[in-house]
Design a protein around this motif. Structure first.
Motif, PDB file in Angstrom:
ATOM      1  N   THR A 207       0.754  -1.133   0.074  1.00 51.97           N
ATOM      2  CA  THR A 207       0.023  -0.196   0.051  1.00 51.97           C
ATOM      3  C   THR A 207       0.754   1.365  -0.155  1.00 51.97           C
ATOM      4  O   THR A 207       2.135   1.149   0.397  1.00 51.97           O
ATOM      5  N   ARG A 208       0.164   2.231  -0.175  1.00 55.81           N
ATOM      6  CA  ARG A 208       0.746   3.648  -0.359  1.00 55.81           C
ATOM      7  C   ARG A 208      -0.356   4.487   0.470  1.00 55.81           C
ATOM      8  O   ARG A 208      -1.388   4.344   0.234  1.00 55.81           O
ATOM      9  N   ASP A 209       0.301   5.666   0.914  1.00 52.55           N
ATOM     10  CA  ASP A 209      -0.646   6.230   1.669  1.00 52.55           C
ATOM     11  C   ASP A 209      -1.223   7.539   0.939  1.00 52.55           C
ATOM     12  O   ASP A 209      -0.326   7.983  -0.117  1.00 52.55           O
TER      13      ASP A 209
ATOM     14  N   GLN B  58      -5.092   4.132   2.796  1.00 55.55           N
ATOM     15  CA  GLN B  58      -3.808   3.402   2.279  1.00 55.55           C
ATOM     16  C   GLN B  58      -4.270   2.480   1.031  1.00 55.55           C
ATOM     17  O   GLN B  58      -5.324   1.653   1.262  1.00 55.55           O
TER      18      GLN B  58
ATOM     19  N   SER C 284      -1.772  -1.481  -5.111  1.00 53.97           N
ATOM     20  CA  SER C 284      -1.806  -1.120  -6.621  1.00 53.97           C
ATOM     21  C   SER C 284      -2.991  -1.437  -7.418  1.00 53.97           C
ATOM     22  O   SER C 284      -2.798  -0.976  -8.314  1.00 53.97           O
TER      23      SER C 284
END
Length: 311
Positions: free
Chosen positions: A218-220, A283, A286
């Motif tokens: 995940t990315r924020d 969060q 992709s």
């Protein structure tokens, strides 16, 4: 005769080099190309031939559908299904097929065979009115067949590390199976024989499992928003539940204070109207799926218009 049996026959014929008959037989087997076909391809050819013969007399004849799950790994040579593998894999596979089909699909175990560990299953169908089952009387297109068609296409894309966002709704189900396979160091081969004599197959190996794991990272994504509403819950840990309307289904948000003492100094009470500036953090993986959301208090916001009393 299975693919392994053909290969053993060819090996025996090569070792019997003094026999002219053996040489002729070996050339014939070579012309047939049996060494290049695996068990699933040979079985698919047999099924197609059996269906073609049946349709000479009954044009609407259909075959029984069958699902084969081939497990390969360090502990599969005995051709047995360990209970812990079954607990971890069979129900998630059934769920995965159901999600792909868009409707619940029930599968039942019909047998286990060797060649690593091969699990044989079929869709559960309503019992026929007649007393004798007819193996050439299955429905032409079932929910299971629709699901397995989609699923094998997706697994091919996963193994090739292609973009799979169009199948985002299936990702969680595939990830559950991938995690179970990784836990026991297993690779999965999926082979589907449909009612019309066709075969679909795909694999989920270590390469595909690593790709699924990368997609899960995940990315924020942060943005600042204002939440206005009534306090309906207070906790000493620094959490405030704010409901934004008077209707039962009005949105409610859990706003967390990083410093619980700041909340205590505000001396809020249940039912108080508040206007908070908060950091809304998602969060995202992709696939664009939000794996978690969080609302963190930043400070007071200018008072907004009063809450609507309409539901």
């Amino acid at each position: 005769m299975t693919g392994d049996s053909w290969r053993e026959r060819r090996r025996a014929l090569r070792e019997d080099g003094d026999s002219a008959e053996a040489e002729r037989a070996a050339r014939l087997l070579g012309m047939l190309g049996t060494e290049d076909r695996d068990d699933e391809e040979i079985e698919a050819e047999h099924r197609a031939g059996r269906l073609a013969a049946a349709r000479e007399y009954a044009p609407d004849a259909r075959l029984d559908e069958e699902l084969q799950l081939r497990l390969t790994g360090p502990d599969t040579d005995g051709g047995a299904l360990r209970f812990q593998w079954g607990d971890a894999l069979l129900e998630p596979v059934e769920h995965m097929v159901s999600v792909a089909a868009g409707t619940p699909v029930q599968l039942e175990l019909t047998g286990i065979s060797t060649g690593s560990t091969v699990v044989h299953a079929r869709p559960v169908t309503a019992p026929a009115d007649s007393g004798e089952p007819d193996t050439l009387d299955a429905p032409a297109t079932s929910a299971a067949s629709t699901g397995l068609g989609t699923l094998t296409t997706l697994l091919d894309a996963v193994e090739s590390e292609h973009d799979i966002r169009e199948w985002a709704k299936l990702f969680d189900a595939v990830e559950a199976v991938s995690r179970a396979l990784s836990r026991y160091e297993l690779d999965l081969g999926v082979t589907w024989y449909d009612a019309n004599g066709h075969m679909r197959r795909a694999r989920l190996t270590e390469r595909g499992r690593h790709y699924v794991k990368r997609l899960r990272e995940t990315r924020d994504r942060d943005q600042e928003i204002t939440i206005s509403g009534r306090i309906t819950e207070l906790r000493e840990s620094g959490l405030v539940k704010v409901k934004t309307g008077t209707a039962k289904n009005a949105p409610a948000y859990d706003v967390r204070f990083e410093e619980p003492g700041e909340l205590l100094r505000m001396r809020p009470g249940l039912g108080d109207n508040v206007h908070f500036r908060v950091r809304f953090r998602q969060q995202l993986d992709s696939m664009g799926i939000a794996r978690s959301t969080e609302y963190t208090y930043l400070g007071p916001a200018p008072e907004q218009t009063s809450l609507s009393l309409e539901p």
